[in-house]
Scaffold this motif. Structure first.
Motif, mmCIF file in Angstrom:
data_model
loop_
_atom_site.group_PDB
_atom_site.id
_atom_site.type_symbol
_atom_site.label_atom_id
_atom_site.label_comp_id
_atom_site.label_asym_id
_atom_site.label_seq_id
_atom_site.Cartn_x
_atom_site.Cartn_y
_atom_site.Cartn_z
ATOM 1 N N ARG A 25 41.248 26.544 31.566
ATOM 2 C CA ARG A 25 42.680 26.196 32.229
ATOM 3 C C ARG A 25 42.636 26.927 33.554
ATOM 4 N NH1 ARG A 25 46.857 31.001 31.348
ATOM 5 N NH2 ARG A 25 45.534 32.781 31.323
ATOM 6 N N SER A 26 41.394 26.757 34.438
ATOM 7 C CA SER A 26 41.171 27.367 35.487
ATOM 8 C C SER A 26 42.080 27.418 36.527
ATOM 9 C CB SER A 26 39.868 26.605 36.310
ATOM 10 O OG SER A 26 39.615 27.424 37.501
ATOM 11 N N LEU A 27 42.336 28.810 36.929
ATOM 12 C CA LEU A 27 43.858 28.975 37.895
ATOM 13 C C LEU A 27 42.987 28.661 39.387
ATOM 14 C CD1 LEU A 27 44.754 32.576 36.659
ATOM 15 C CD2 LEU A 27 45.710 30.371 36.080
ATOM 16 N N LEU A 28 41.839 28.335 39.550
ATOM 17 C CA LEU A 28 40.949 28.194 40.683
ATOM 18 C C LEU A 28 42.138 27.220 41.690
ATOM 19 C CD1 LEU A 28 37.332 27.882 40.301
ATOM 20 C CD2 LEU A 28 38.779 29.679 40.896
ATOM 21 N N PRO A 29 42.029 27.543 43.032
ATOM 22 C CA PRO A 29 42.930 26.527 43.941
ATOM 23 C C PRO A 29 42.744 25.079 43.908
ATOM 24 C CG PRO A 29 41.601 28.339 45.014
ATOM 25 C CD PRO A 29 41.124 28.425 43.627
ATOM 26 N N GLN A 81 34.646 41.982 35.940
ATOM 27 C CA GLN A 81 35.610 41.365 35.057
ATOM 28 C C GLN A 81 35.777 42.015 33.872
ATOM 29 O OE1 GLN A 81 37.138 38.785 36.431
ATOM 30 N NE2 GLN A 81 38.603 38.921 34.671
ATOM 31 N N THR A 82 35.316 43.455 34.328
ATOM 32 C CA THR A 82 35.471 44.313 32.844
ATOM 33 C C THR A 82 36.303 45.598 33.355
ATOM 34 O OG1 THR A 82 33.450 45.599 33.323
ATOM 35 C CG2 THR A 82 33.255 43.586 31.702
ATOM 36 N N MET A 112 50.549 31.912 32.048
ATOM 37 C CA MET A 112 49.237 32.588 32.465
ATOM 38 C C MET A 112 49.048 33.594 31.409
ATOM 39 S SD MET A 112 49.284 32.440 36.486
ATOM 40 C CE MET A 112 50.893 32.559 36.998
ATOM 41 N N GLY A 167 37.530 32.562 46.928
ATOM 42 C CA GLY A 167 37.876 31.568 46.058
ATOM 43 C C GLY A 167 38.953 31.845 44.952
ATOM 44 N N ILE A 168 39.893 32.690 45.177
ATOM 45 C CA ILE A 168 40.797 33.236 44.362
ATOM 46 C C ILE A 168 42.099 32.350 44.580
ATOM 47 C CG2 ILE A 168 42.378 34.988 43.476
ATOM 48 C CD1 ILE A 168 40.067 36.790 44.332
ATOM 49 N N ARG A 169 42.749 31.849 43.429
ATOM 50 C CA ARG A 169 43.967 31.059 43.723
ATOM 51 C C ARG A 169 45.173 31.886 44.355
ATOM 52 N NH1 ARG A 169 46.530 26.550 41.096
ATOM 53 N NH2 ARG A 169 48.869 26.918 41.011
ATOM 54 N N ARG A 198 33.299 38.198 40.534
ATOM 55 C CA ARG A 198 32.466 37.749 39.411
ATOM 56 C C ARG A 198 33.166 36.467 38.923
ATOM 57 N NH1 ARG A 198 28.390 39.559 35.572
ATOM 58 N NH2 ARG A 198 28.665 38.088 33.793
ATOM 59 N N ASN A 199 34.429 36.703 38.694
ATOM 60 C CA ASN A 199 35.060 35.471 37.898
ATOM 61 C C ASN A 199 36.363 35.251 38.736
ATOM 62 O OD1 ASN A 199 33.577 36.713 35.311
ATOM 63 N ND2 ASN A 199 33.668 34.615 35.386
ATOM 64 N N PRO A 200 36.316 34.339 39.874
ATOM 65 C CA PRO A 200 37.406 33.924 40.496
ATOM 66 C C PRO A 200 38.414 33.230 39.725
ATOM 67 C CG PRO A 200 35.514 33.037 41.414
ATOM 68 C CD PRO A 200 35.056 33.881 40.499
ATOM 69 N N GLU A 201 38.251 32.464 38.768
ATOM 70 C CA GLU A 201 38.811 31.687 38.019
ATOM 71 C C GLU A 201 39.708 32.640 37.163
ATOM 72 O OE1 GLU A 201 35.705 32.153 37.435
ATOM 73 O OE2 GLU A 201 35.285 31.800 35.120
ATOM 74 N N LEU A 202 39.514 33.922 36.951
ATOM 75 C CA LEU A 202 40.445 34.760 36.159
ATOM 76 C C LEU A 202 41.043 35.643 36.874
ATOM 77 C CD1 LEU A 202 38.057 35.456 33.214
ATOM 78 C CD2 LEU A 202 39.275 33.666 33.215
ATOM 79 N N HIS A 258 36.447 43.486 28.673
ATOM 80 C CA HIS A 258 36.408 42.351 29.313
ATOM 81 C C HIS A 258 38.048 42.143 29.520
ATOM 82 C CE1 HIS A 258 36.631 37.987 30.350
ATOM 83 N NE2 HIS A 258 35.307 38.332 30.764
ATOM 84 N N ASP A 278 40.807 39.154 30.856
ATOM 85 C CA ASP A 278 40.932 37.889 30.874
ATOM 86 C C ASP A 278 41.707 37.157 32.010
ATOM 87 O OD1 ASP A 278 39.609 37.771 28.445
ATOM 88 O OD2 ASP A 278 41.728 38.071 27.379
ATOM 89 N N LEU A 279 42.725 38.311 32.675
ATOM 90 C CA LEU A 279 43.259 37.785 33.896
ATOM 91 C C LEU A 279 43.574 39.003 34.281
ATOM 92 C CD1 LEU A 279 45.293 35.743 35.410
ATOM 93 C CD2 LEU A 279 46.881 36.189 33.857
ATOM 94 N N ARG A 319 37.197 31.428 22.877
ATOM 95 C CA ARG A 319 38.413 31.344 23.180
ATOM 96 C C ARG A 319 38.324 30.310 24.461
ATOM 97 N NH1 ARG A 319 41.113 36.396 24.832
ATOM 98 N NH2 ARG A 319 39.150 36.815 25.927
ATOM 99 N N MET A 322 45.502 38.013 25.050
ATOM 100 C CA MET A 322 44.984 38.303 26.225
ATOM 101 C C MET A 322 44.803 39.640 26.536
ATOM 102 S SD MET A 322 46.049 35.238 29.010
ATOM 103 C CE MET A 322 44.960 35.341 30.071
#
Ligand code: SF4
Lengths: 215, 468
Positions: A204-208, B157-158, B118, B95-97, B53-57, B27, B29-30, A198, B123
């Motif tokens: 689509r990283s949400l990172l800053p 992330q789980t 988003m 490092g989180i948005r 673990r996954n700041p991008e999520l 898991h 995803d967001l 997936r 998801m």
């Protein structure tokens, strides 16, 4: 987290359905206070009159139940908001076990994260325990998680059911995070596979400061 | 493979490990972080010495405790002024948005997730907020969790969850003119009760669901938790795909095609079965308003306040009596015509563009009744901007409705924006609990249409008869 093994003390009969977490703890208290300070605000709207004095009719204000570690509730206890502060407030006023006809799902999960035992029993069982608690005005009940029994004062113990995973975690004093940190390898391999399966979730990283983020 | 439901397909795709007794490690995803539970969880993992673990999520946005006063800052609500800086600092540290209070993307978590794409079908989405079920409108498996569970998601992330039972709610036929998505979900809650969905994940199906716009679907899924279901989902279809296409975080180009192919496989298989099925005749749904202190205390706008002596059980008799005395109502009185003090239009239930559009259509050329304070609080900055550019905000303002900044506001009243003690409000929110909108506040839940009509007359009003 404090392990839960066995609790002995009065069981306070709340005997109401659909007690929501807004009533258990007002949201402002959560924004203003630390979690250890919430105990005296549990059930604020029921416990105090508008002028701030205690309402003597409310069960937890009665001498026999003031320090009750067990709460006897109705259907759907802890419904509504996900606020974990509801459990912190109950724990803060000394409640370690809630026996109800059913629970709000998020509330029950929050209990397990804080060493509080939620026990769901049939309506007739809860009604019988409630009658017993009222009859015996503050006499001690014993809830034994190891044996999965509730012993009412002057009565035969009854058994309750609880998922094995929840029971062991409470006995050991482990919250979910404590359990999961023991199996983190599985997460790594799931994510490796998922990034390929997936890509739209991962690319689509949400990172800053990710490229393509306009704002 | 045996026939599966939408829920099964999304759940199964997220199982990291099967544990015992029907528990799975899933898991996420967001995960959405807000200024109440998000702050607690960020503090908690810091104190445990864990990292994200996954700041991008993850995504962090303040919405609950902030002021919605025009010209607000993070400090406008002094009683919770530390929440925004703490959320911002926590997000930055990991490092989180982070979307700041007056950023053009800011809004209520459950409004901005779908709005920016988003939220996507298939998801698994979590947030320390029980109305996370809202995102299920796009075919996501989304549910609210407590703040320790949020810590769990941040660190691993789980999430550990027990697989729920499944309930299908089919709204057959077509809604009558004047009935809205809010009326659909309130009727369901009235029918099955505030605990009717406990332990279940709901799938909403049927022609009246398929006919809904995405915004209407979001309203329906939003209130799943008010009947006890943590999850409420709708199968993704062309409405979903058209809604998502081109949104900021939705996939594009080849990725879009690839995702679309996967999403088309998500709807429930024809042969799949549910533990329970509830069928509702959509055409019979009347506009609803609540009379009591649980969302299950709902009646038709032209109905009468029920008599506790007619309650089906002793427990309900007691609950109804307590509710009536809290609400200051008497058995048998018609609910329409009850004088009100406040109107609140907003929240993650009804704070989207179509909600303000519906309210504007009703108040156009009219004035809010004397003595009534009416607020419109957009669910997001994007909703606000759009409503302003389309002239909707002007219509509301000319009618005497205050047009405010985006946030949760009086839905939960944690920011001090309370309904004063003893006052009666018609509110487009989701909870009429004792004290929800402030100590001793009396809340009647209803659609934006009913709220707007009531603002004009100063009494609870059926919008279909506003001109009578
Ligand atoms: S608008 Fe109300 S229900 Fe929605 S997230 Fe905010 S406080 Fe919760």
């Amino acid at each position: 987290m404090e392990p839960f093994c066995r609790v002995t003390g009065p069981a306070a009969p709340l005997a109401r359905d659909n007690v929501d977490t807004d009533v258990i703890i007002r949201i402002e208290r959560l924004a203003e206070l630390d979690r250890d300070a919430l105990g005296s605000y549990a059930f604020e709207a029921l416990r105090y009159r508008p002028d701030g004095s205690e309402d003597p009719d409310f069960i937890l204000n009665q001498v026999a139940y003031r320090d009750a570690p067990i709460l006897l509730a109705g259907e759907n206890f802890g419904c509504g908001s996900s606020r974990e502060g509801a459990v912190w407030a109950l724990a803060g006023c000394g409640i370690r076990c809630v026996i109800a006809k059913s629970f709000g799902g998020i509330f029950a999960n929050n209990c397990y994260q804080n060493g509080v035992l939620p026990i769901a029993l049939s309506g007739s069982c809860v009604d019988a325990l409630t009658m017993r608690a009222l009859d015996r005005q503050g006499a001690a009940f014993t809830v034994d998680l190891d044996a999965k029994t509730i012993a009412p004062p002057g009565g035969e113990p009854i058994t309750f059911s609880i998922d094995g995973l929840r029971r062991r975690a409470l006995l050991a004093g482990l919250d979910d995070l404590g359990l999961t940190l023991q199996i983190t390898d599985a997460i790594g391999s799931f994510q490796q596979r998922d990034r390929i399966a997936r890509p739209w979730i991962w690319q689509r990283s949400l990172l800053p400061n990710a490229p393509g983020n306009k704002r | 493979m045996s026939a599966r439901t939408l829920f099964d397909k999304v759940w199964d795709a997220h199982v990291v490990a099967h544990l015992e007794d029907g528990y799975d490690l899933l898991h996420v995803d967001l995960n959405l972080l807000h200024d109440l539970s998000g702050v607690n969880a960020l503090d908690d993992i810091a104190s445990r010495g864990l990292s994200v673990r996954n700041p991008e999520l993850q995504l962090a946005v303040p919405d609950h405790a902030i002021s919605t006063d025009p010209g607000r800052t993070a400090m406008s609500n002094p009683r919770s002024a530390d929440r925004v800086p703490r959320l911002r600092a926590g997000a930055h540290a990991h490092g989180i948005r982070y979307i700041d209070i007056n950023d053009p993307s800011q809004g209520i978590v459950h409004v901005i997730g779908p709005e920016f794409g988003m939220t996507l079908p298939g998801m698994l989405i979590t947030c320390g907020d029980s109305h996370t079920s809202t995102h299920g409108a796009l075919g996501a498996l989304a549910f609210g969790i407590g703040s320790s569970e949020v810590s769990h998601v941040l660190a691993t992330q789980t999430l550990l969850q027990k697989r729920p039972q499944q309930l299908r709610v089919t709204f057959e036929g077509r809604l009558a003119v004047g009935a809205t998505p809010k009326d659909m979900i309130l009727s369901l809650i009235g029918e099955i009760g505030a605990s009717g969905g406990n332990g279940h994940a709901i799938e909403y199906a049927g022609s009246a669901i398929q006919d809904l716009s995405m915004e209407g679907r979001l309203t329906v899924c939003n209130m799943s938790i008010e009947c006890g279901a943590k999850v409420g989902m709708i199968a993704p279809d062309q409405v979903t795909f058209d809604y998502l296409s081109g949104r900021e975080f939705a996939p594009r180009g080849a990725r879009w095609e690839e995702a679309l192919a996967a999403w088309r496989g998500l709807p429930t298989d024809l042969e799949a079965t549910f533990a329970r099925d509830v069928v509702i005749d959509a055409a019979a749904i009347a506009p609803q308003v609540t009379w009591g202190t649980s969302p299950e205390h709902t009646i038709a706008i032209d109905g009468h306040v029920p008599d506790p002596n007619a309650a089906p059980s002793a427990a309900q008799r007691q609950a109804w009596s307590l509710a009536l005395s809290y609400m200051g109502l008497s058995p048998g009185m018609p609910i329409a015509g009850t004088p009100i003090d406040r109107v609140f239009i907003g929240s993650c239930t009804n704070g989207r563009l179509s909600d303000f559009e519906a309210a504007a259509a009703i108040v156009y050329g009219r004035r809010v009744a004397q003595g009534v304070t009416a607020w419109a609080v957009p669910g997001s900055q994007a909703v606000k901007t759009e409503a302003e550019s389309r002239g909707i905000a002007d219509v509301l303002k000319s009618a005497g409705i205050e047009w405010r900044e985006p946030g949760c506001s009086s839905c939960v009243a944690v920011n001090g924006e309370v309904v004063p003690p003893g006052q009666r409000a018609v509110s487009t929110t989701n909870r009429n609990f004792v004290g929800r909108q402030g100590p001793q506040a009396r809340t009647h839940l209803a659609s934006p249409e009913i709220a707007a009509a009531s603002a004009i007359t100063g009494v609870i009003t059926d919008p279909r008869h506003l001109d009578d």
